[in-house]
Design an enzyme around this catalytic site. Sequence first.
Site, mmCIF file in Angstrom:
data_model
loop_
_atom_site.group_PDB
_atom_site.id
_atom_site.type_symbol
_atom_site.label_atom_id
_atom_site.label_comp_id
_atom_site.label_asym_id
_atom_site.label_seq_id
_atom_site.Cartn_x
_atom_site.Cartn_y
_atom_site.Cartn_z
ATOM 1 N N CYS A 23 36.048 -9.430 -4.530
ATOM 2 C CA CYS A 23 37.239 -10.544 -3.653
ATOM 3 C C CYS A 23 37.518 -11.980 -4.228
ATOM 4 C CB CYS A 23 37.533 -9.377 -2.765
ATOM 5 S SG CYS A 23 36.547 -10.024 -1.591
ATOM 6 N N HIS A 52 27.362 -8.601 1.344
ATOM 7 C CA HIS A 52 26.713 -7.411 1.513
ATOM 8 C C HIS A 52 26.351 -6.805 0.250
ATOM 9 C CE1 HIS A 52 27.915 -6.197 5.815
ATOM 10 N NE2 HIS A 52 27.015 -7.311 5.678
ATOM 11 N N CYS A 107 35.449 -15.565 5.048
ATOM 12 C CA CYS A 107 36.728 -15.604 4.530
ATOM 13 C C CYS A 107 38.393 -15.518 5.423
ATOM 14 C CB CYS A 107 36.713 -13.636 3.927
ATOM 15 S SG CYS A 107 38.507 -13.315 2.906
ATOM 16 N N GLU A 137 31.376 -8.308 10.599
ATOM 17 C CA GLU A 137 32.597 -8.067 11.409
ATOM 18 C C GLU A 137 33.449 -8.009 12.579
ATOM 19 O OE1 GLU A 137 35.831 -7.708 8.187
ATOM 20 O OE2 GLU A 137 37.614 -7.938 9.454
ATOM 21 N N CYS A 205 42.603 -5.581 4.463
ATOM 22 C CA CYS A 205 43.349 -6.455 3.394
ATOM 23 C C CYS A 205 43.397 -5.980 2.108
ATOM 24 C CB CYS A 205 41.490 -7.737 3.158
ATOM 25 S SG CYS A 205 40.689 -7.476 1.911
ATOM 26 N N ASN A 235 33.357 -1.570 3.040
ATOM 27 C CA ASN A 235 34.135 -0.809 1.854
ATOM 28 C C ASN A 235 33.324 -0.469 0.335
ATOM 29 O OD1 ASN A 235 34.525 -2.746 -0.811
ATOM 30 N ND2 ASN A 235 33.538 -3.785 0.821
ATOM 31 N N SER A 278 32.269 -6.557 -3.330
ATOM 32 C CA SER A 278 31.240 -7.143 -2.619
ATOM 33 C C SER A 278 30.333 -7.231 -4.643
ATOM 34 C CB SER A 278 30.002 -7.396 -1.932
ATOM 35 O OG SER A 278 30.073 -5.997 -1.425
HETATM 36 O O1 10G Z 1 32.711 -4.481 3.756
HETATM 37 P P1 10G Z 1 31.764 -4.711 4.092
HETATM 38 O O2 10G Z 1 32.252 -5.401 4.819
HETATM 39 O O3 10G Z 1 30.381 -4.825 4.620
HETATM 40 O O4 10G Z 1 31.211 -6.475 3.111
HETATM 41 P P2 10G Z 1 30.871 -6.812 1.668
HETATM 42 O O5 10G Z 1 30.073 -8.254 1.801
HETATM 43 O O6 10G Z 1 29.955 -5.671 0.649
HETATM 44 O O7 10G Z 1 32.472 -6.851 0.716
HETATM 45 C C1 10G Z 1 32.907 -7.926 0.954
HETATM 46 C C2 10G Z 1 33.647 -7.180 2.364
HETATM 47 C C3 10G Z 1 33.815 -8.773 3.153
HETATM 48 C C4 10G Z 1 32.909 -9.847 2.881
HETATM 49 C C5 10G Z 1 34.060 -8.497 5.017
HETATM 50 S S1 10G Z 1 35.260 -9.601 5.404
HETATM 51 FE FE1 SF4 Z 2 37.101 -10.410 0.449
HETATM 52 FE FE2 SF4 Z 2 36.838 -9.295 2.827
HETATM 53 FE FE3 SF4 Z 2 38.162 -11.216 2.035
HETATM 54 FE FE4 SF4 Z 2 38.744 -9.074 1.914
HETATM 55 S S1 SF4 Z 2 38.429 -10.150 4.183
HETATM 56 S S2 SF4 Z 2 39.430 -10.337 0.677
HETATM 57 S S3 SF4 Z 2 37.045 -8.240 1.472
HETATM 58 S S4 SF4 Z 2 35.934 -10.977 1.465
#
Ligand code: 10G
Ligand code: SF4
Length: 324
Positions: A23, A52, A107, A137, A205, A235, A278
């Site tokens: 994303c 992650h 973010c 978060e 989001c 996610n 991620s």
């Molecule tokens: O899905 P989570 O929040 O565990 O994080 P991720 O690093 O696997 O994916 C990107 C999402 C975020 C950075 C959370 S906003």
């Molecule tokens: Fe990606 Fe988290 Fe931002 Fe959504 S809130 S755009 S999952 S980093």
Amino acid sequence: MTASIVPSSGAKRVLLAAPRGYCAGVDRAVLAVEKALDAHGAPVYVRKEIVHNRHVVETLAERGAVFVDEADEVPEGAIVVFSAHGVAPTVHEKAAERNLRTIDATCPLVTKVHHEAKRFAKEDYDILLVGHNGHEEVEGTAGEAPDHVQLIDGADDIASVQVRDPEKVIWLSQTTLSVDETMETVRRLRERFPKLQDPPSDDICYATQNRQVAVKAMAPECDLVLVVGSRNSSNSKRLVEVALDAGAGASYLIDFAREIDEAWLDGVRTVGITSGASVPELLVRGVVDFLAERGWEDVEEISTAEETLTFSLPRELRPRRVAR
Ligand code: 10G
Ligand code: SF4
């Protein structure tokens, strides 16, 4: 683009969900660590995993990123990047005490939720934060207004939650939850608090929502859905649950193609593939290649949305404007 899935003759096939993978917030956070390494050299400290994903973290560590749990593990005066998941104000304070040079890769869509928490705390609302206990978060968002926020992580929390004034309650959420599960939680919260207010805009989001919509579109056609993502990726884990709820025969979360158990493929015709926000596309390619070597060569992308959002780098890494 609308999804159109026409089942073919019984041959092996792969459906590839789109959108999937990185994303805008992850792209920016990973780039921030890379740019910090380019600009300052190793080591660059990163508080928690920048995102992650095991592959991302291992690759950045090879380049000289040093991942720590807390700012007090960072040498005085060094550079530290805060992860995309966001941090509580106390973390900023701790970093300032140690004279750390911080790069905040939170973010902007998480920052938006932090602003909501601050605003509604200032207006003295009880804030019910729907999210997973212990997730970074949630710790960051709750840390903006610890006296006003209560975490709602599952049905047990709904029964026991107490608010000061049932006329003045709002729910906010983690950005990476299952949309359907969250709506059910909110429905049940509203049974207890009929005046419960919705957030001013969606906290879950766009990227989380789009990846769930895409996996839902393909899952009913799939005997198996492989979700590429790490165990601690909220996610990504949600995508497995959404795939199963939407009718996938089976679904597994894998970091790498080598984790695929050949037994999962027994009797399988259609394999769906998606990946968490991620996850670098390289890892999805590894899965596509693994399957192609075993006869799943027919690959069709099922696209339910196009994503164009990008975020500029954290302020600390943007080129300085020279005054003329
Ligand atoms: O899905 P989570 O929040 O565990 O994080 P991720 O690093 O696997 O994916 C990107 C999402 C975020 C950075 C959370 S906003
Ligand atoms: Fe990606 Fe988290 Fe931002 Fe959504 S809130 S755009 S999952 S980093």
